[in-house]
Design a protein around this motif. Structure first.
Motif, PDB file in Angstrom:
ATOM      1  N   LEU A  97     -13.617  28.417  -7.265  1.00 29.44           N
ATOM      2  CA  LEU A  97     -14.006  27.956  -9.350  1.00 29.44           C
ATOM      3  C   LEU A  97     -13.478  29.230  -9.402  1.00 29.44           C
ATOM      4  O   LEU A  97     -13.018  29.027 -10.620  1.00 29.44           O
ATOM      5  CB  LEU A  97     -15.419  27.840  -9.179  1.00 29.44           C
ATOM      6  N   ASP A  98     -14.050  30.328  -9.771  1.00 24.15           N
ATOM      7  CA  ASP A  98     -13.840  31.115 -10.828  1.00 24.15           C
ATOM      8  C   ASP A  98     -12.190  31.602 -10.366  1.00 24.15           C
ATOM      9  O   ASP A  98     -11.547  32.083 -11.870  1.00 24.15           O
ATOM     10  CB  ASP A  98     -14.371  32.986 -10.043  1.00 24.15           C
ATOM     11  N   HIS A  99     -11.807  31.473  -9.677  1.00 28.38           N
ATOM     12  CA  HIS A  99     -10.388  31.840  -9.487  1.00 28.38           C
ATOM     13  C   HIS A  99      -9.361  31.395 -10.658  1.00 28.38           C
ATOM     14  O   HIS A  99      -7.950  31.546 -11.255  1.00 28.38           O
ATOM     15  CB  HIS A  99      -9.534  31.925  -8.229  1.00 28.38           C
ATOM     16  N   LEU A 100      -9.540  29.458 -11.383  1.00 27.41           N
ATOM     17  CA  LEU A 100      -9.304  29.011 -11.361  1.00 27.41           C
ATOM     18  C   LEU A 100     -10.152  28.896 -13.142  1.00 27.41           C
ATOM     19  O   LEU A 100      -9.931  28.104 -13.689  1.00 27.41           O
ATOM     20  CB  LEU A 100      -9.832  27.081 -11.229  1.00 27.41           C
ATOM     21  N   GLY A 101     -10.968  29.956 -13.990  1.00 24.01           N
ATOM     22  CA  GLY A 101     -11.424  30.005 -14.899  1.00 24.01           C
ATOM     23  C   GLY A 101     -13.121  29.104 -14.606  1.00 24.01           C
ATOM     24  O   GLY A 101     -13.351  29.182 -15.724  1.00 24.01           O
ATOM     25  N   HIS A 102     -13.781  28.609 -13.422  1.00 23.64           N
ATOM     26  CA  HIS A 102     -14.604  28.055 -13.968  1.00 23.64           C
ATOM     27  C   HIS A 102     -15.998  29.523 -13.486  1.00 23.64           C
ATOM     28  O   HIS A 102     -16.078  29.600 -12.267  1.00 23.64           O
ATOM     29  CB  HIS A 102     -14.886  26.811 -13.505  1.00 23.64           C
ATOM     30  N   ARG A 103     -17.175  28.617 -13.835  1.00 23.73           N
ATOM     31  CA  ARG A 103     -18.125  29.257 -13.726  1.00 23.73           C
ATOM     32  C   ARG A 103     -19.251  28.654 -12.533  1.00 23.73           C
ATOM     33  O   ARG A 103     -19.793  27.377 -13.199  1.00 23.73           O
ATOM     34  CB  ARG A 103     -19.333  30.675 -14.485  1.00 23.73           C
ATOM     35  N   VAL A 104     -20.121  29.075 -11.806  1.00 24.06           N
ATOM     36  CA  VAL A 104     -21.565  28.595 -10.905  1.00 24.06           C
ATOM     37  C   VAL A 104     -22.569  28.697 -11.912  1.00 24.06           C
ATOM     38  O   VAL A 104     -22.939  29.649 -12.794  1.00 24.06           O
ATOM     39  CB  VAL A 104     -21.253  28.590  -9.752  1.00 24.06           C
ATOM     40  N   TYR A 105     -23.396  27.528 -12.707  1.00 26.44           N
ATOM     41  CA  TYR A 105     -24.385  27.870 -13.816  1.00 26.44           C
ATOM     42  C   TYR A 105     -25.563  27.558 -12.826  1.00 26.44           C
ATOM     43  O   TYR A 105     -25.531  25.747 -12.429  1.00 26.44           O
ATOM     44  CB  TYR A 105     -24.469  27.643 -14.794  1.00 26.44           C
ATOM     45  N   VAL A 106     -26.512  28.427 -12.577  1.00 26.62           N
ATOM     46  CA  VAL A 106     -28.016  27.455 -12.420  1.00 26.62           C
ATOM     47  C   VAL A 106     -28.664  27.549 -13.605  1.00 26.62           C
ATOM     48  O   VAL A 106     -28.881  28.323 -13.985  1.00 26.62           O
ATOM     49  CB  VAL A 106     -28.845  28.889 -11.437  1.00 26.62           C
ATOM     50  N   ASP A 107     -28.855  26.793 -13.151  1.00 26.66           N
ATOM     51  CA  ASP A 107     -30.365  26.004 -14.542  1.00 26.66           C
ATOM     52  C   ASP A 107     -31.107  26.565 -13.969  1.00 26.66           C
ATOM     53  O   ASP A 107     -32.182  25.813 -12.638  1.00 26.66           O
ATOM     54  CB  ASP A 107     -29.942  24.232 -14.395  1.00 26.66           C
ATOM     55  N   THR A 108     -32.055  27.209 -14.717  1.00 26.73           N
ATOM     56  CA  THR A 108     -33.555  28.615 -13.413  1.00 26.73           C
ATOM     57  C   THR A 108     -34.829  27.112 -13.838  1.00 26.73           C
ATOM     58  O   THR A 108     -35.378  27.844 -14.096  1.00 26.73           O
ATOM     59  CB  THR A 108     -33.446  30.162 -14.138  1.00 26.73           C
ATOM     60  N   ASP A 109     -34.574  26.342 -14.690  1.00 25.60           N
ATOM     61  CA  ASP A 109     -35.536  25.721 -16.013  1.00 25.60           C
ATOM     62  C   ASP A 109     -35.630  24.410 -14.840  1.00 25.60           C
ATOM     63  O   ASP A 109     -36.396  23.709 -15.099  1.00 25.60           O
ATOM     64  CB  ASP A 109     -35.413  25.452 -17.560  1.00 25.60           C
ATOM     65  N   THR A 110     -34.059  23.852 -13.532  1.00 27.66           N
ATOM     66  CA  THR A 110     -34.441  22.942 -13.475  1.00 27.66           C
ATOM     67  C   THR A 110     -34.476  23.438 -11.788  1.00 27.66           C
ATOM     68  O   THR A 110     -34.000  23.868 -10.971  1.00 27.66           O
ATOM     69  CB  THR A 110     -33.409  22.156 -12.856  1.00 27.66           C
ATOM     70  N   ILE A 111     -35.961  23.560 -10.558  1.00 31.09           N
ATOM     71  CA  ILE A 111     -36.446  24.076  -9.298  1.00 31.09           C
ATOM     72  C   ILE A 111     -36.538  22.213  -9.235  1.00 31.09           C
ATOM     73  O   ILE A 111     -36.814  21.199  -9.003  1.00 31.09           O
ATOM     74  CB  ILE A 111     -37.650  24.510  -9.305  1.00 31.09           C
ATOM     75  N   VAL A 112     -35.060  23.015  -7.852  1.00 33.41           N
ATOM     76  CA  VAL A 112     -35.932  21.662  -6.272  1.00 33.41           C
ATOM     77  C   VAL A 112     -36.225  22.568  -5.220  1.00 33.41           C
ATOM     78  O   VAL A 112     -35.065  23.483  -5.147  1.00 33.41           O
ATOM     79  CB  VAL A 112     -33.820  21.266  -6.589  1.00 33.41           C
TER      80      VAL A 112
END
Length: 194
Positions: free
Chosen positions: A155-170
């Motif tokens: 994803l990073d190579h394509l210009g996207h990042r993974v974001y983690v929503d720390t307010d939503t816990i699973v």
């Protein structure tokens, strides 16, 4: 959903989330991705790739992939959607804690605290993932093979990042599988049980 062998209560958590999301005004549907391999862990990448292509080709606005051991809360999808970001994962709570964090972290950086909003990470465990399917137009099918950190790198190579929503816990009922964290006997015992 990725896989059909659901952990206790995970299916009902998913159903509660879908109902809550529909009641919030979103159109939702479910497509279970059937396991196509004798060894389940070998087929996960193919199931995820198939789900991504189905979503892209169907023209859906969002795709939420949920592993069969994730205990999503009823508002999980609504909360992740509120960020309107191409790739958002919730903060995972490993209920089993089978492996030490050094051997099998849930994300990098490893020290994410709840309540800090949306945080960019290098990669995160792929138990629950929300995508805008447009990113699949350029994501190669090989990105799904291998590990979650390889996926984050693709994803990073394509210009996207993974974001983690720390307010939503699973919560996840089982620790994410890391072949490198398993000894020889444990690896084969896992395959014999299938």
């Amino acid at each position: 959903p990725i896989g059909t062998l659901w952990e206790k209560d995970a299916w009902w958590h998913l159903q509660d989330m879908l109902l809550y999301t529909a009641m919030a005004g979103h159109s939702v549907s479910v497509q279970e991705m059937k396991d196509s391999n004798l060894f389940s862990s070998d087929a996960i990448s193919f199931m995820r790739w198939s789900a991504s292509m189905m979503a892209r080709d169907a023209g859906v606005e969002w795709l939420l992939m949920v592993d069969n051991d994730a205990l999503v809360e009823k508002d999980t999808l609504v909360r992740l959607l509120s960020w309107d970001m191409p790739v958002v994962f919730p903060l995972l709570d490993d209920q089993e804690q089978k492996y030490p964090e050094q051997m099998a972290p849930l994300h990098v950086p490893t020290k994410l605290e709840p309540g800090n909003g949306l945080v960019p990470v290098r990669w995160a465990a792929m138990s629950v993932m929300l995508f805008n399917p447009k990113i699949f137009n350029v994501l190669d099918s090989n990105a799904w093979r291998g590990s979650d950190y390889q996926f984050g790198q693709c994803l990073d190579h394509l210009g996207h990042r993974v974001y983690v929503d720390t307010d939503t816990i699973v919560a996840v009922a089982k620790s994410p599988s890391r072949l490198a964290a398993k000894g020889y006997d444990a690896f084969w015992e896992g395959h014999r049980r299938m």
